[in-house]
Design an enzyme around this catalytic site. Structure first.
Site, PDB file in Angstrom:
ATOM      1  CD  GLN A  74      -3.460  -7.786  -1.618  1.00 53.97           C
ATOM      2  OE1 GLN A  74      -3.382  -6.675  -1.101  1.00 53.97           O
ATOM      3  NE2 GLN A  74      -2.793  -8.839  -1.158  1.00 53.97           N
ATOM      4  CE1 TYR A  90      -6.518  -4.018   6.353  1.00 56.22           C
ATOM      5  CE2 TYR A  90      -5.077  -5.426   5.062  1.00 56.22           C
ATOM      6  CZ  TYR A  90      -5.276  -4.282   5.827  1.00 56.22           C
ATOM      7  OH  TYR A  90      -4.233  -3.415   6.051  1.00 56.22           O
ATOM      8  CB  CYS A 132      -0.925  -0.007   1.210  1.00 52.86           C
ATOM      9  SG  CYS A 132      -2.180  -1.291   1.144  1.00 52.86           S
ATOM     10  NE  ARG A 173       8.692  -5.211   5.863  1.00 57.73           N
ATOM     11  CZ  ARG A 173       8.609  -5.698   7.106  1.00 57.73           C
ATOM     12  NH1 ARG A 173       8.634  -4.872   8.139  1.00 57.73           N
ATOM     13  NH2 ARG A 173       8.501  -6.995   7.307  1.00 57.73           N
ATOM     14  CB  ALA A 181      -4.755  -3.771  -0.525  1.00 57.75           C
TER      15      ALA A 181
END
Length: 373
Positions: free
Chosen positions: A99, A187, A25, A328, A57
């Site tokens: 996604q 989620y 994100c 990352r 997302a």
């Protein structure tokens, strides 16, 4: 022979290597629309040699976004800016994925780098600030300071399912090669699956069969709406890392059902709820991928603090995963596959760089005395 840089095929899609970019994100959209930030953020990974780049997302509805800064795909006008990204990825040798997500009770959250809703009036206008009441399986907050969500009734669940289907069709129109159903990280679909968030007393709560019911309904509807020749991934939290939460054994059962529906890869992550006791460290989620791969007989993607090419290669050689997903680490080194290839593969790897850069990197290495033809 190194396995990391061998092709792999899922349905009609062949990936040139096993290194993919996990969704990350960016909290940089305005009213759900992709912009130049997303093009550059995602495009650089194609230049860096990743075989598949999965966009962050992306909310299937406005209230399904994690924050007001998240991408969305709930209207046709959001297709063209995403198509610009898929076209760039394709031209530069990477497959394009997205996604599709619904944040459930974790929606309407502040931007992470702000930490709270402290925007000025001017910033609210500039960034397209919005807030709303989240929806969830149960009227249970994520944390004491989170907004109280509205419990989804059957009509609301049917609407969410159709929103996912509509977003899936828009993803196809935008030129994506694969989709990933987001059923992880606390989620909405993960909320239904987990006893931590699902307090329902109807057919969608209680035992594992009931808690899986709505996630699997969505999974079936999405797979049916997506072209049969294109692969569908699903991301799951294999464990909540909380006593009384989802267990690895339950996730293996869940993964078997997803495989039966037609999902090609299970992207194995973990956690998502407040109070988790996570044993964070290098490769800490790899055993989860291995458990799902062996227990459900389904290809998996391993993710989570995988930083060294030698570790990535060993994960594949040991049969712990079929794909290596970086997030990352990809931010830190967008050229990770190119650097890994130079480390693991004998011979001249400079031709794998974009032509605008490969010759210059070669000359730099030659000048430093580290060039190997």
């Amino acid at each position: 022979m190194t396995k990391l840089f061998t092709p792999i095929t899922f349905r009609g899609l062949t990936l040139k290597n096993r290194v993919i970019v996990a969704p990350m994100c960016q909290y940089s959209a305005r009213h759900g629309f992709a912009n130049d930030w997303h093009l550059v953020h995602l495009g650089r990974f194609a230049l860096g040699g990743f075989s598949l780049v999965i966009a962050e997302a992306t909310g299937v509805s406005p209230e399904g976004r994690i924050s007001y800064g998240c991408l969305g795909l709930w209207e046709d006008a959001q297709i063209p800016p995403l198509k610009r990204i898929t076209e760039f990825l394709h031209k530069n040798g990477a497959a394009a994925g997205i996604q599709l997500a619904h944040a459930g009770r974790k929606a309407s959250s502040p931007l992470p780098w702000r930490g709270s809703f402290n925007e000025t009036d001017a910033e609210k206008a500039e960034f397209g600030f919005e807030s709303w009441t989240p929806v969830a399986p149960s009227a249970e907050r994520q944390t004491p300071s989170s907004p109280m969500p509205a419990m989804l009734d059957l009509a609301g669940m049917a609407l969410v399912r159709e929103q996912w289907v509509a977003a899936t069709k828009r993803a196809e129109a935008a030129g994506f090669d694969m989709i990933e159903l987001h059923a992880a990280h606390g989620y909405l679909l993960n909320q239904f699956l987990s006893p931590i968030a699902n307090m329902r007393e109807d057919a969608y709560g209680g035992c594992l069969e009931n808690r899986m019911r709505f996630p699997l309904e969505v999974a079936r509807a999405v797979r049916a709406a997506w072209p049969v020749e294109k692969p569908a991934f699903v991301r799951i939290s294999v464990t909540d890392w909380i006593e009384g939460g989802v267990t690895v054994a339950e996730s293996v059962t869940y993964a078997r059902e997803l495989k039966e529906i037609g999902y090609d890869v299970v992207h194995c992550t973990s956690s998502g709820f407040a109070g988790a006791q996570i044993p964070v460290g290098p490769l800490y989620q790899v055993p989860l991928s291995e458990a799902v791969r062996n227990g459900a007989g389904v290809p998996t993607a391993a993710v989570g603090l995988i930083t060294k090419p030698t570790d990535a290669e060993q994960i594949l050689q040991r049969g712990q995963a079929d794909l290596i997903a970086l997030a990352r680490q990809a931010l830190d080194d967008p050229n990770w596959p190119l650097h890994a290839m130079r480390e693991l593969v004998q011979g001249d790897s400079y031709g794998n760089w974009p032509p605008q850069a490969g010759y210059a990197v070669r000359n730099k290495d030659r000048a430093l005395g580290i060039f190997q033809p």
